[in-house]
Design a protein around this motif. Sequence first.
Motif, mmCIF file in Angstrom:
data_model
loop_
_atom_site.group_PDB
_atom_site.id
_atom_site.type_symbol
_atom_site.label_atom_id
_atom_site.label_comp_id
_atom_site.label_asym_id
_atom_site.label_seq_id
_atom_site.Cartn_x
_atom_site.Cartn_y
_atom_site.Cartn_z
ATOM 1 N N ARG A 261 36.526 7.573 18.355
ATOM 2 C CA ARG A 261 37.395 6.489 17.877
ATOM 3 C C ARG A 261 36.810 5.112 18.181
ATOM 4 N NH1 ARG A 261 43.743 7.802 18.828
ATOM 5 N NH2 ARG A 261 43.841 9.685 17.592
ATOM 6 N N CYS A 262 36.137 4.987 19.307
ATOM 7 C CA CYS A 262 35.647 3.670 19.745
ATOM 8 C C CYS A 262 34.657 3.093 18.721
ATOM 9 C CB CYS A 262 34.961 3.808 21.099
ATOM 10 S SG CYS A 262 34.178 2.274 21.651
ATOM 11 N N ASP A 263 34.914 1.856 18.308
ATOM 12 C CA ASP A 263 33.960 1.230 17.373
ATOM 13 C C ASP A 263 33.132 0.139 18.053
ATOM 14 O OD1 ASP A 263 35.605 -0.918 17.678
ATOM 15 O OD2 ASP A 263 36.212 -1.073 15.575
ATOM 16 N N GLY A 264 33.227 0.093 19.388
ATOM 17 C CA GLY A 264 32.373 -0.838 20.130
ATOM 18 C C GLY A 264 32.772 -2.295 20.038
ATOM 19 N N CYS A 265 34.058 -2.574 19.769
ATOM 20 C CA CYS A 265 34.456 -3.980 19.589
ATOM 21 C C CYS A 265 34.376 -4.781 20.892
ATOM 22 C CB CYS A 265 35.867 -4.060 19.018
ATOM 23 S SG CYS A 265 37.144 -3.542 20.193
ATOM 24 N N GLY A 266 34.479 -4.122 22.028
ATOM 25 C CA GLY A 266 34.322 -4.807 23.308
ATOM 26 C C GLY A 266 35.586 -5.423 23.881
ATOM 27 N N LEU A 267 36.732 -5.249 23.206
ATOM 28 C CA LEU A 267 37.964 -5.870 23.701
ATOM 29 C C LEU A 267 38.365 -5.321 25.066
ATOM 30 C CD1 LEU A 267 40.177 -6.133 20.506
ATOM 31 C CD2 LEU A 267 39.243 -8.002 21.860
ATOM 32 N N CYS A 268 38.183 -4.018 25.255
ATOM 33 C CA CYS A 268 38.595 -3.410 26.527
ATOM 34 C C CYS A 268 37.782 -4.009 27.681
ATOM 35 C CB CYS A 268 38.441 -1.902 26.482
ATOM 36 S SG CYS A 268 36.816 -1.378 25.924
ATOM 37 N N GLU A 269 36.504 -4.179 27.474
ATOM 38 C CA GLU A 269 35.662 -4.768 28.514
ATOM 39 C C GLU A 269 36.115 -6.200 28.804
ATOM 40 O OE1 GLU A 269 31.678 -5.869 27.395
ATOM 41 O OE2 GLU A 269 30.906 -5.406 29.373
ATOM 42 N N GLN A 305 45.285 -3.057 24.380
ATOM 43 C CA GLN A 305 44.472 -3.953 23.557
ATOM 44 C C GLN A 305 43.546 -3.211 22.596
ATOM 45 O OE1 GLN A 305 44.740 -7.163 23.196
ATOM 46 N NE2 GLN A 305 46.273 -7.438 24.784
ATOM 47 N N CYS A 306 43.226 -1.967 22.860
ATOM 48 C CA CYS A 306 42.261 -1.253 22.006
ATOM 49 C C CYS A 306 42.825 -1.072 20.583
ATOM 50 C CB CYS A 306 41.935 0.119 22.590
ATOM 51 S SG CYS A 306 40.858 1.065 21.484
ATOM 52 N N PRO A 307 42.164 -1.644 19.595
ATOM 53 C CA PRO A 307 42.697 -1.542 18.222
ATOM 54 C C PRO A 307 42.564 -0.133 17.642
ATOM 55 C CG PRO A 307 40.568 -2.679 18.215
ATOM 56 C CD PRO A 307 40.908 -2.434 19.654
HETATM 57 S S1 SF4 Z 1 38.718 -1.704 22.730
HETATM 58 FE FE1 SF4 Z 1 37.063 -0.619 23.827
HETATM 59 S S2 SF4 Z 1 37.481 1.557 23.478
HETATM 60 FE FE2 SF4 Z 1 38.696 0.413 21.984
HETATM 61 S S3 SF4 Z 1 37.401 0.354 20.175
HETATM 62 FE FE3 SF4 Z 1 37.024 -1.541 21.307
HETATM 63 S S4 SF4 Z 1 35.250 -1.039 22.611
HETATM 64 FE FE4 SF4 Z 1 36.083 0.901 21.916
#
Ligand code: SF4
Length: 320
Positions: A261-269, A305-307
């Motif tokens: 599922r993770c698309d690497g958007c980086g919001l979680c980090e 926060q993870c979309p």
């Molecule tokens: S918020 Fe984190 S886990 Fe969710 S899609 Fe983005 S990088 Fe992946």
Amino acid sequence: MNNKDLAKAFKDMLTLRWSPVAVKLLKPDEPIPDNVSEPSVPLRHCQAITVARRGSSLYMPPNKHACPDGAAIMGLVPMSPKLRSGELYLLFKKLPNIECAQKMIASRPEFEAGAYQASIVAPLEDAAFEPDVVIFTIYPEQVMWLCCASSYGSGERHVFHTSGYNSTCADLTVQVMKSQKMNISFGCYGARAISDINDFEAYLSVPFNQMHSLADSLRKLSVKSIPEARRKIYMPPVIDRGISSEQVGACSVKVRINEERCDGCGLCEAFCPETVIEMKAMGDIVKAAAIAAEKCCACYTCVGQCPKKAIQLELSQGKP
Ligand code: SF4
Ligand code: SF4
């Protein structure tokens, strides 16, 4: 923005139950605004606000005020000696002694008798006049957002001035006109006994000249904060499982990230306050990885926060 648009903006953004009420105290030489009419019977100021939030626009000269305390506090009539002395508060058993009553009265904001000729109230959307204050009948969660909106530009905290006595007249009208700061009231004996404010509602009054900037700040909060909080996005799925004291031990958290599922958007980090999550290159793509799960405090921010709904926490409590 005119009053109609302003009222709509607040109603929509806060999902208000009632129209905000425009309140103006008319000086002796000021003309009566258009589109207001005298009520058929005398009303208290709190009742006039009830009627206004249901759609009526009222002109309230002194003889249309049913509460002599409220009318005097707003400077429409002289205060009756029995009210000024505080003795009626004792008869109603609202205060224990005359010293206490006089102290409360002396610290209460009031206008001088004759300072104003009438009060005007109207639903904000219909107000053909510039109000002094706007009174919201409102739930605590909506008060919170108005507090946030007020702090949005200034960073300032709020100090409210209220007593539980003389709610809509002293605390919401005179106090706000004098201080030019928004103020809260939970109602008073009269307002609770004689108007239809329900047990879950309170009042908040805002100086009219701050309504536009408040609407701007609310609009910005409506982009993310308000909808997220209302969706309860950080609510852990299971929070009602109590455990006995013998079972209490370390609580361990596993941060499960679904790579597909993770698309690497980086919001979680970015959002993780404990730097548990880091983005890792996997060939030519980037994925989130929990690199320090032992530091996770289970705040659920990454989950909310993870979309892609790619993160789940696995909490285990108690001794193994
Ligand atoms: S918020 Fe984190 S886990 Fe969710 S899609 Fe983005 S990088 Fe992946
Ligand atoms: S739950 Fe909170 S502390 Fe744990 S990984 Fe997610 S954002 Fe970080």
